[in-house]
Design a protein around this motif. Structure first.
Motif, mmCIF file in Angstrom:
data_model
loop_
_atom_site.group_PDB
_atom_site.id
_atom_site.type_symbol
_atom_site.label_atom_id
_atom_site.label_comp_id
_atom_site.label_asym_id
_atom_site.label_seq_id
_atom_site.Cartn_x
_atom_site.Cartn_y
_atom_site.Cartn_z
ATOM 1 N N GLY A 502 0.740 -1.538 -0.221
ATOM 2 C CA GLY A 502 -0.340 -0.149 0.112
ATOM 3 C C GLY A 502 0.823 1.206 0.119
ATOM 4 O O GLY A 502 0.609 2.688 0.171
ATOM 5 N N PRO A 505 3.120 3.896 -5.032
ATOM 6 C CA PRO A 505 2.110 4.868 -4.930
ATOM 7 C C PRO A 505 1.373 4.279 -6.516
ATOM 8 O O PRO A 505 0.037 4.418 -6.506
ATOM 9 C CB PRO A 505 3.308 6.455 -6.054
ATOM 10 C CG PRO A 505 5.370 5.481 -5.434
ATOM 11 C CD PRO A 505 4.511 4.842 -4.563
ATOM 12 N N GLU A 506 1.942 3.032 -7.299
ATOM 13 C CA GLU A 506 1.068 2.210 -8.684
ATOM 14 C C GLU A 506 0.123 1.186 -7.815
ATOM 15 O O GLU A 506 -0.087 1.693 -8.372
ATOM 16 C CB GLU A 506 1.975 2.218 -9.283
ATOM 17 C CG GLU A 506 3.306 0.849 -8.425
ATOM 18 C CD GLU A 506 4.594 0.951 -7.614
ATOM 19 O OE1 GLU A 506 4.417 2.532 -7.233
ATOM 20 O OE2 GLU A 506 5.537 0.293 -7.973
ATOM 21 N N HIS A 507 -0.208 1.538 -6.020
ATOM 22 C CA HIS A 507 -0.930 0.841 -5.639
ATOM 23 C C HIS A 507 -1.620 1.675 -5.224
ATOM 24 O O HIS A 507 -2.144 1.673 -4.255
ATOM 25 C CB HIS A 507 -0.280 -0.234 -4.546
ATOM 26 C CG HIS A 507 -0.854 -1.087 -4.729
ATOM 27 N ND1 HIS A 507 -1.877 -1.810 -4.955
ATOM 28 C CD2 HIS A 507 -1.962 -1.090 -2.795
ATOM 29 C CE1 HIS A 507 -2.732 -2.318 -3.597
ATOM 30 N NE2 HIS A 507 -3.089 -2.432 -2.764
ATOM 31 N N LEU A 508 -2.344 1.672 -6.148
ATOM 32 C CA LEU A 508 -3.633 3.212 -5.262
ATOM 33 C C LEU A 508 -5.173 2.597 -4.993
ATOM 34 O O LEU A 508 -5.444 1.044 -4.782
ATOM 35 C CB LEU A 508 -4.314 3.978 -6.455
ATOM 36 C CG LEU A 508 -3.045 4.816 -7.049
ATOM 37 C CD1 LEU A 508 -3.447 5.191 -8.856
ATOM 38 C CD2 LEU A 508 -2.426 6.090 -6.011
ATOM 39 N N ALA A 509 -6.068 2.841 -3.883
ATOM 40 C CA ALA A 509 -6.531 2.449 -3.586
ATOM 41 C C ALA A 509 -7.903 2.204 -3.875
ATOM 42 O O ALA A 509 -7.769 2.933 -5.139
ATOM 43 C CB ALA A 509 -7.154 3.097 -2.260
ATOM 44 N N ARG B 7 11.573 -1.961 -5.469
ATOM 45 C CA ARG B 7 10.486 -0.679 -5.267
ATOM 46 C C ARG B 7 10.225 -0.367 -3.927
ATOM 47 O O ARG B 7 10.397 0.727 -3.793
ATOM 48 C CB ARG B 7 9.222 -1.264 -5.806
ATOM 49 C CG ARG B 7 8.982 -1.349 -7.594
ATOM 50 C CD ARG B 7 9.385 0.218 -7.785
ATOM 51 N NE ARG B 7 8.024 0.819 -8.083
ATOM 52 C CZ ARG B 7 8.224 2.253 -6.635
ATOM 53 N NH1 ARG B 7 9.355 2.691 -6.563
ATOM 54 N NH2 ARG B 7 6.998 2.912 -6.586
ATOM 55 N N GLU B 11 11.335 3.043 -2.635
ATOM 56 C CA GLU B 11 10.430 3.925 -1.293
ATOM 57 C C GLU B 11 11.148 4.480 -0.363
ATOM 58 O O GLU B 11 10.153 5.236 0.777
ATOM 59 C CB GLU B 11 8.655 3.887 -1.853
ATOM 60 C CG GLU B 11 8.580 3.695 -3.096
ATOM 61 C CD GLU B 11 8.291 5.219 -3.765
ATOM 62 O OE1 GLU B 11 7.974 5.914 -2.442
ATOM 63 O OE2 GLU B 11 8.364 5.465 -4.658
ATOM 64 N N THR B 210 -3.883 -4.276 6.107
ATOM 65 C CA THR B 210 -2.853 -2.986 5.209
ATOM 66 C C THR B 210 -3.452 -2.474 3.674
ATOM 67 O O THR B 210 -2.918 -2.539 2.917
ATOM 68 C CB THR B 210 -2.353 -5.031 4.573
ATOM 69 O OG1 THR B 210 -3.198 -5.618 4.401
ATOM 70 C CG2 THR B 210 -2.030 -5.584 5.873
ATOM 71 N N GLU B 211 -4.908 -2.482 3.981
ATOM 72 C CA GLU B 211 -5.715 -1.849 2.705
ATOM 73 C C GLU B 211 -5.790 -0.111 3.368
ATOM 74 O O GLU B 211 -5.648 0.010 4.180
ATOM 75 C CB GLU B 211 -7.371 -2.357 2.590
ATOM 76 C CG GLU B 211 -6.498 -3.874 2.108
ATOM 77 C CD GLU B 211 -5.901 -3.989 0.357
ATOM 78 O OE1 GLU B 211 -6.624 -3.144 -0.009
ATOM 79 O OE2 GLU B 211 -4.954 -4.681 0.923
ATOM 80 N N VAL B 212 -4.907 0.212 2.069
ATOM 81 C CA VAL B 212 -5.707 1.921 1.908
ATOM 82 C C VAL B 212 -7.234 2.230 2.288
ATOM 83 O O VAL B 212 -7.410 1.392 0.958
ATOM 84 C CB VAL B 212 -4.381 2.353 0.696
ATOM 85 C CG1 VAL B 212 -4.666 3.764 0.582
ATOM 86 C CG2 VAL B 212 -3.140 2.376 1.410
ATOM 87 N N ILE B 213 -7.329 3.225 2.679
ATOM 88 C CA ILE B 213 -8.498 3.443 2.567
ATOM 89 C C ILE B 213 -8.972 5.083 2.656
ATOM 90 O O ILE B 213 -7.916 5.328 2.839
ATOM 91 C CB ILE B 213 -9.713 2.719 3.756
ATOM 92 C CG1 ILE B 213 -8.736 3.210 5.118
ATOM 93 C CG2 ILE B 213 -9.744 1.593 3.243
ATOM 94 C CD1 ILE B 213 -9.951 2.962 6.207
ATOM 95 N N THR B 214 -10.107 5.517 2.223
ATOM 96 C CA THR B 214 -10.160 6.912 1.829
ATOM 97 C C THR B 214 -11.116 7.522 2.936
ATOM 98 O O THR B 214 -11.384 8.034 3.242
ATOM 99 C CB THR B 214 -10.560 7.320 0.551
ATOM 100 O OG1 THR B 214 -11.492 6.522 -0.060
ATOM 101 C CG2 THR B 214 -9.234 6.781 -0.583
ATOM 102 N N ILE B 277 2.075 2.650 5.696
ATOM 103 C CA ILE B 277 1.673 2.358 4.863
ATOM 104 C C ILE B 277 0.045 3.888 4.839
ATOM 105 O O ILE B 277 -0.496 4.120 4.208
ATOM 106 C CB ILE B 277 0.311 1.058 5.243
ATOM 107 C CG1 ILE B 277 1.513 -0.217 4.991
ATOM 108 C CG2 ILE B 277 -0.731 1.010 3.985
ATOM 109 C CD1 ILE B 277 0.933 -1.751 5.983
ATOM 110 N N ARG B 280 1.836 6.653 3.348
ATOM 111 C CA ARG B 280 1.612 5.842 1.952
ATOM 112 C C ARG B 280 3.699 6.551 1.595
ATOM 113 O O ARG B 280 3.525 7.505 0.599
ATOM 114 C CB ARG B 280 1.097 6.266 0.922
ATOM 115 C CG ARG B 280 -0.666 5.733 1.614
ATOM 116 C CD ARG B 280 -1.964 6.202 0.539
ATOM 117 N NE ARG B 280 -1.227 5.095 -0.817
ATOM 118 C CZ ARG B 280 -1.255 5.150 -1.920
ATOM 119 N NH1 ARG B 280 -1.874 6.844 -2.016
ATOM 120 N NH2 ARG B 280 -0.997 4.538 -3.390
#
Lengths: 510, 318
Positions: A502, A505-509, B7, B11, B210-214, B277, B280
């Motif tokens: 996550g 940057p290429e892994h977007l929600a 990668r 980062e 581990t998931e990105v949420i908005t 995470i 980000r």
């Protein structure tokens, strides 16, 4: 503590571990593979003769310089004879003697030999031989023959081959014919060759021996010509002219004399026999270490009582299991209950086998958890509660063993080796995680522990590894090296690659 | 797989092995761990250094002390029970009020005197402490919900985690309780973590597991764009916690109280990595920027100024 320090330490330990291992494996011949067997041969000489009225003395030439082979064991068997061995100019001899004997006598010499590449023809360079004393005609023939052979050859080896070829032609060769009087066996030819070579100032001798091939009944000794070229001994088959010592040829005695002689007796008959056997490699290695005066065996685990050996063969595998845990935790990132709990579970699996082990473990932990949840309601203090859980675990184990006995299921009985304290702690930890972080995390961690235990079990169960650790405990130094290096591994764990995706940057929600 | 590792390295993502091997082992002397592992000592240290913490009502040290609880909390209908050596929020009970003789937790569960006493006894016997050693339970002030995060919290009190490297705040997030986390601001238990721009104190995207949420999973409100009040004070508190403990790599947990402003809840000598995470962004990149350019001996105000200038979101590779 900087990394260089660790690398140096790791390198030192590696050198030490590998060095000891190589010494024991290569020099002392400790077996690298389990159930490895070393080929050995029992050679036997049986002497039979009729004793005369007076004192009897029987002499047997026995192996001393045996390139390619080492003596593991030898013994002398006779009835009523005294035996001495001594070094004669041509090699070792055994002498049986008795003041009076009646009836036909038989005595045996028995030796066990094994292949040993490190064993060379290690005797010193011989002096130049004295030229044979011959009558004038023979002398002339000898000189002419030598001159002719020398012209057709380049060095000692080709000289010898050329000479042997002429000897083999026998009567057809005008010079050789002069010397051919004494018969025409292989040994005679070899003897003749030594005499002719002595005339050319080349040291040579006849070696007699047997081919180490398992053969029923008696074997005939064969002769081979040994010629010294100033640096080393060369070997020639007097009949086939083949150069080099055949790998399965054991040199028994040397010289022109027969293998055995008897004084004060008659009708001497010697029969030789060869029998191949396989001995556990460890036995051979121990004997060899003993003979070479090495203390490697004294300080190995083989010096311990058998029961203790069995315990250590298991204990030595624990570091291997721990190394598996290191790999799975620090390189893969698997979560387990307790750091080394899976190793202990894996040890228990040795007795139950994998499938039953997992099954029984799951049953006990599941039942234990149920009890634990019930105990939670009773609001016991921590240590008494742990004691309750432990006792329940023991009772469960007893119950499962009894039930499986009734059902005729063997694996249920080996349950007794389960580490119950560890299981109780696991149940306690699991129930806390269950309450605090939810059932899914508890079950996940539980399954993680079981998977790690199963992998540790499989690795610790590799028979070859177990054998290596037991015979070469110094290899544990390499486990330390592995742990040292893993201890400075600062790269990502395998599961982190997924965890941190996550961040990219290429892994977007979604 | 190796591509992913490369990668992540690019980062500047910090892995557990590197966090442990290169930062915690190097900058956190073992002898100073007790200062943060014992929340009671942390509290006392913070008070000496004039750093605001939730007021202490009392300490339950022994089995015998458990019966003193009603006396300790007589004046305080709301309070928090916290094992001094608890890790990852284990064993914390938040009492939001009373119904008759029973205590009501923030999650709405009613506990009678007896079950609370059992919990306390478990805690004292070390059920929640690392290694199961004997523990004490802190009874302290229940933080009053600041309305700022009302739209982003399901019950419970959000807290702010700041990673401080040798006195310099390098990354921050706010932890938002969810229904799944039972009102607890703990990412392990299902709380949402939202990154914070260190320069402005404004929230970024969030992370659940581990998931990105908005958006917050329970309230449905967007996570990004909320300005954290008293941000400069928080950074200042976080930076000063370095002098407090002498630990070079810590997580400072700060909570925003409606009446008392930012309060330090606890310090953590092994702060988790999920903050990366939530932001980000990798921690390693920021650690390296510090190691290259920062003056670790500067006073706290200057260190904060450096952080705000160097770690304006998004931080580019050095």
């Amino acid at each position: 503590m900087n990394n260089r320090h660790i690398y140096i330490l790791a390198a030192l330990l590696t050198v030490l571990g590998i060095g000891l291992f190589t010494y024991k494996a290569k020099v002392l011949g400790f077996p690298v593979r389990p159930q490895q067997q070393t080929q050995t041969w029992t050679i036997e000489a049986a002497l039979r003769f009729d004793p005369g009225p007076a004192a009897v003395k029987a002499t047997l030439r026995i192996p001393s310089l045996t390139p390619g082979y080492s003596l593991l064991d030898e013994n002398f068997i006779s009835r009523g004879f005294g035996v001495t061995t001594y070094i004669a100019p041509a090699g070792r001899e055994a002498q049986w003697s008795v003041r009076q004997a009646a009836g036909p006598q038989t005595m045996y010499y028995r030796a066990v030999v094994y292949r040993d590449e490190t064993r060379l023809a290690e005797d010193t360079t011989p002096p130049f031989p004295t030229p044979p004393e011959l009558d004038e005609a023979s002398q002339l023939a000898l000189e002419a023959l030598i001159a002719e052979v020398r012209r057709q050859s380049a060095d000692v080896a080709s000289f010898t081959v050329q000479l042997l070829r002429r000897i083999n032609q026998g009567d057809q060769d005008p010079y050789v014919r002069v010397f051919l009087k004494r018969g025409d066996t292989q040994a005679d030819r070899a003897q003749l060759a030594t005499m002719l070579l002595a005339g050319a100032q080349i040291p040579a001798r006849v070696a007699h021996g047997v081919f180490l091939r398992s053969a029923p009944g008696a074997v005939q000794p064969e002769s081979i010509l040994e010629v010294h070229d100033g640096v080393q001994w060369l070997y020639f088959n007097p009949t086939t002219l083949q150069q080099g010592l055949p790998p399965d040829f054991l040199i028994w005695w040397r010289g022109d004399d027969p293998i055995a002689e008897v004084t004060g007796g008659s009708n001497l008959d010697v029969t030789l026999a060869v029998q191949e056997n396989l001995l556990p490699a460890m036995v051979v290695a121990e004997r060899r270490a003993e003979q070479s005066g090495s203390h490697a065996v004294d300080f190995s685990l083989f010096a311990l009582p058998i029961a203790t050996q069995a315990v250590y063969s298991v204990l030595l595998m624990i570091p291997i299991g721990a190394l598996v845990i290191v790999l799975l935790r620090n390189f893969v990132g698997v979560k387990t209950f307790g750091t080394f709990m899976p190793v202990l579970i894996a040890l228990a699996f040795r007795e139950t086998r994998l499938v039953w082990g997992i099954l029984l473990f799951a049953i006990i932990v599941a039942l234990g958890l149920l009890i634990r949840f019930y105990l939670e309601k009773l609001r016991l203090l921590l240590v008494p509660r742990l004691t309750c859980v432990l006792t329940v675990v023991v009772l469960l184990m007893v119950a499962i063993s009894i039930v499986s006995q009734k059902l005729g299921l063997q694996p249920g009985l080996s349950l007794a080796l389960f580490p119950m304290v560890i299981i109780s702690m696991t149940i306690e930890r699991m129930s806390i995680v269950w309450e605090e972080r939810g059932a899914s995390e508890a079950i996940q961690e539980g399954i993680g522990s079981l998977i790690v235990a199963a992998i540790a079990y499989l690795v610790m169960g590799i028979a070859w590894l177990e054998h290596l650790m037991f015979v070469f405990p110094e290899l544990l130094l390499l486990v330390i090296v592995g742990a040292l290096l893993a201890g400075r591994y600062t790269g990502y764990r395998l599961l982190e690659l997924r965890r941190f995706k996550g961040v990219l940057p290429e892994h977007l929600a979604q | 797989m190796f591509w992913r590792a490369r990668r992540l390295k690019q980062e500047g993502v910090l892995g557990l092995n590197m966090r442990n091997g290169e930062y915690i082992l190097r900058f956190n002397p073992r002898s100073r761990y007790p200062l943060v592992d014992d929340k009671l000592r942390t509290k006392q240290l913070a008070l000496q250094a004039n750093i605001a913490v939730p007021p202490l009502y009392g300490v339950i040290r022994t089995q015998h002390d458990i019966r003193l609880l009603p006396d300790i909390v007589r004046e305080h209908p709301q309070f928090v029970l916290k094992p001094a050596h608890g890790s990852a929020g284990d064993g914390i009970v938040v009492i939001a009020g009373r119904s008759g003789s029973r205590y009501r937790t923030i999650g709405g569960t009613l506990l009678d005197e007896e079950s609370l006493a059992h919990h306390l006894s478990n805690a004292i016997n070390g059920q929640f402490s690392l290694g199961g050693v004997q523990d004490v339970v802190i009874v302290e002030y229940m933080v009053q919900f600041s309305p700022v995060f009302e739209s982003l919290s399901y019950q419970g009190v959000p807290d702010i985690r700041v990673i401080v490297f040798r006195g310099i705040p390098i990354m921050a997030m706010v932890r938002l309780p969810t229904r799944a986390s039972g009102g607890k601001a703990n990412l392990h238990q299902g709380a949402v973590g939202a990154g914070i721009d260190l320069a402005t104190g404004v929230t970024l995207t969030g992370v659940l597991g581990t998931e990105v949420i908005t958006h917050h999973p329970d309230t449905g409100n967007p996570i990004a764009g909320v300005k954290v009040p008293d941000w400069d004070t928080m950074l200042d508190i976080a930076a000063r916690c370095y002098e407090l403990t002498g630990l070079g790599y810590i997580g400072v947990d700060i909570v925003l109280d409606r009446d008392r402003g930012p309060l330090v809840l606890e310090l953590n000598a092994r702060p988790g990595l999920a903050i990366q995470i939530a932001n980000r962004q990798g921690l390693l990149r920021r650690l390296q920027i510090c190691e290259q350019r920062a003056d670790f001996n500067a006073p706290p105000a200057e260190r904060v100024a450096f952080a705000k200038q160097a770690f304006k979101h998004p931080v580019a590779a050095a």
